[in-house]
Motif scaffolding. Sequence first.
Motif, PDB file in Angstrom:
ATOM      1  N   CYS A  96       3.751  14.043   4.444  1.00 29.04           N
ATOM      2  CA  CYS A  96       5.278  14.034   4.800  1.00 29.04           C
ATOM      3  C   CYS A  96       6.091  14.012   3.389  1.00 29.04           C
ATOM      4  O   CYS A  96       5.597  14.153   2.420  1.00 29.04           O
ATOM      5  N   SER A  97       7.135  14.041   3.510  1.00 28.30           N
ATOM      6  CA  SER A  97       8.039  14.287   2.428  1.00 28.30           C
ATOM      7  C   SER A  97       8.196  13.061   1.635  1.00 28.30           C
ATOM      8  O   SER A  97       8.199  11.843   1.968  1.00 28.30           O
ATOM      9  N   ALA A  98       7.738  13.198   0.329  1.00 22.48           N
ATOM     10  CA  ALA A  98       7.550  11.736  -0.570  1.00 22.48           C
ATOM     11  C   ALA A  98       9.150  11.157  -0.757  1.00 22.48           C
ATOM     12  O   ALA A  98       9.159   9.948  -0.583  1.00 22.48           O
ATOM     13  N   LEU A 142       0.669  -0.881   0.031  1.00 24.13           N
ATOM     14  CA  LEU A 142       0.038   0.088   0.046  1.00 24.13           C
ATOM     15  C   LEU A 142       0.932   1.256  -0.054  1.00 24.13           C
ATOM     16  O   LEU A 142       0.587   2.177  -0.742  1.00 24.13           O
ATOM     17  N   LEU A 143       1.768   1.254   1.020  1.00 21.77           N
ATOM     18  CA  LEU A 143       2.831   2.297   0.960  1.00 21.77           C
ATOM     19  C   LEU A 143       3.633   2.331  -0.349  1.00 21.77           C
ATOM     20  O   LEU A 143       3.757   3.646  -0.702  1.00 21.77           O
ATOM     21  N   MET A 144       4.159   1.421  -0.647  1.00 18.90           N
ATOM     22  CA  MET A 144       4.824   1.405  -2.163  1.00 18.90           C
ATOM     23  C   MET A 144       4.039   1.890  -3.377  1.00 18.90           C
ATOM     24  O   MET A 144       4.470   2.968  -4.308  1.00 18.90           O
ATOM     25  N   ASN A 145       2.653   1.478  -3.643  1.00 20.19           N
ATOM     26  CA  ASN A 145       1.725   1.855  -4.520  1.00 20.19           C
ATOM     27  C   ASN A 145       1.473   3.422  -4.353  1.00 20.19           C
ATOM     28  O   ASN A 145       1.273   4.033  -5.362  1.00 20.19           O
ATOM     29  N   GLY A 146       1.159   3.795  -3.098  1.00 19.12           N
ATOM     30  CA  GLY A 146       0.701   5.052  -2.939  1.00 19.12           C
ATOM     31  C   GLY A 146       1.828   6.260  -3.266  1.00 19.12           C
ATOM     32  O   GLY A 146       1.532   7.318  -3.470  1.00 19.12           O
ATOM     33  N   LEU A 147       2.984   5.725  -3.216  1.00 19.51           N
ATOM     34  CA  LEU A 147       4.039   6.962  -3.703  1.00 19.51           C
ATOM     35  C   LEU A 147       3.962   7.114  -5.359  1.00 19.51           C
ATOM     36  O   LEU A 147       4.126   8.395  -5.630  1.00 19.51           O
ATOM     37  N   GLY A 148       3.164   6.273  -5.900  1.00 17.72           N
ATOM     38  CA  GLY A 148       2.863   6.687  -7.383  1.00 17.72           C
ATOM     39  C   GLY A 148       1.432   7.196  -7.794  1.00 17.72           C
ATOM     40  O   GLY A 148       1.256   7.821  -8.789  1.00 17.72           O
ATOM     41  N   ALA A 149       0.516   6.435  -7.124  1.00 17.19           N
ATOM     42  CA  ALA A 149      -0.877   6.727  -7.200  1.00 17.19           C
ATOM     43  C   ALA A 149      -1.727   6.464  -5.820  1.00 17.19           C
ATOM     44  O   ALA A 149      -1.188   5.781  -5.106  1.00 17.19           O
ATOM     45  N   TRP A 151      -1.433   8.582  -1.144  1.00 17.26           N
ATOM     46  CA  TRP A 151      -1.470   9.217  -2.433  1.00 17.26           C
ATOM     47  C   TRP A 151      -0.211  10.234  -2.545  1.00 17.26           C
ATOM     48  O   TRP A 151      -0.218  10.805  -1.547  1.00 17.26           O
ATOM     49  N   PRO A 152       0.409  10.333  -3.802  1.00 22.65           N
ATOM     50  CA  PRO A 152       1.293  11.525  -3.897  1.00 22.65           C
ATOM     51  C   PRO A 152       0.530  12.821  -4.131  1.00 22.65           C
ATOM     52  O   PRO A 152      -0.467  12.747  -4.679  1.00 22.65           O
ATOM     53  N   SER A 153       1.302  13.901  -4.198  1.00 19.25           N
ATOM     54  CA  SER A 153       0.684  15.196  -4.338  1.00 19.25           C
ATOM     55  C   SER A 153       0.714  15.296  -5.827  1.00 19.25           C
ATOM     56  O   SER A 153       1.400  14.578  -6.408  1.00 19.25           O
ATOM     57  N   VAL A 154      -0.183  16.338  -6.188  1.00 17.04           N
ATOM     58  CA  VAL A 154      -0.276  16.502  -7.902  1.00 17.04           C
ATOM     59  C   VAL A 154       0.694  17.526  -8.215  1.00 17.04           C
ATOM     60  O   VAL A 154       1.080  17.775  -9.206  1.00 17.04           O
ATOM     61  N   GLU A 155       1.383  18.275  -7.220  1.00 17.76           N
ATOM     62  CA  GLU A 155       2.124  19.702  -7.303  1.00 17.76           C
ATOM     63  C   GLU A 155       3.445  18.726  -7.570  1.00 17.76           C
ATOM     64  O   GLU A 155       3.985  17.842  -6.917  1.00 17.76           O
ATOM     65  N   ALA A 156       4.232  19.643  -8.550  1.00 15.72           N
ATOM     66  CA  ALA A 156       5.468  19.201  -8.871  1.00 15.72           C
ATOM     67  C   ALA A 156       6.536  19.006  -7.613  1.00 15.72           C
ATOM     68  O   ALA A 156       7.306  18.182  -7.301  1.00 15.72           O
ATOM     69  N   GLN A 157       6.630  20.383  -6.912  1.00 12.89           N
ATOM     70  CA  GLN A 157       7.435  20.579  -5.819  1.00 12.89           C
ATOM     71  C   GLN A 157       6.743  21.269  -4.655  1.00 12.89           C
ATOM     72  O   GLN A 157       5.873  22.244  -4.863  1.00 12.89           O
ATOM     73  N   PRO A 158       7.066  20.924  -3.351  1.00 13.82           N
ATOM     74  CA  PRO A 158       7.882  19.891  -2.881  1.00 13.82           C
ATOM     75  C   PRO A 158       6.867  18.632  -3.066  1.00 13.82           C
ATOM     76  O   PRO A 158       5.707  18.716  -2.961  1.00 13.82           O
ATOM     77  N   ARG A 159       7.428  17.638  -3.605  1.00 16.12           N
ATOM     78  CA  ARG A 159       6.836  16.236  -3.569  1.00 16.12           C
ATOM     79  C   ARG A 159       6.340  15.904  -2.217  1.00 16.12           C
ATOM     80  O   ARG A 159       7.101  15.609  -1.355  1.00 16.12           O
TER      81      ARG A 159
END
Length: 139
Positions: A105-107, A58-65, A75-83
């Motif tokens: 947290c920091s991606a 779940l954590l691994m997949n959540g880094l990308g989607a 889930w990851p942010s949609v903004e480019a920076q900061p990730r």
Amino acid sequence: MQELSIDATIRMRYLAHPLQCIPLKGVFSYRTSDPLAVRLELFSRNLPLSTWTFSRDLLMNGLGARSGEGDVEVWPSVEAQPRTLYLALSGATSVAARRRALLCCSAPAAERFVQKTVALVPPGNEELGLEAALAALLS
């Protein structure tokens, strides 16, 4: 078989309200004795708040989607920076009430933790760790 572990302390924020962000300390842990799971302990001013255990996948997949259903979503942010990586933690306090905490947290910090877990037990090899632990128990 000796248990190996990885711990990573990551600065987190509890997004209590759009205008209120509370700093927290998150400690992510991974143990070869439980190779399918990661653990997240949350602290405020070094006082323990809660502990969550959820799937490493779940954590691994959540880094990308967006990943997860139910009590933990990542889930990851949609903004480019900061990730940024978002975690929504939900739990029932009663049958009628459901509470939800939104953390971030920091991606890149979360990615480094995941990369270390993958180096220790590559995806697909988790069962080998469980089989070795079971064999050690039965011997």
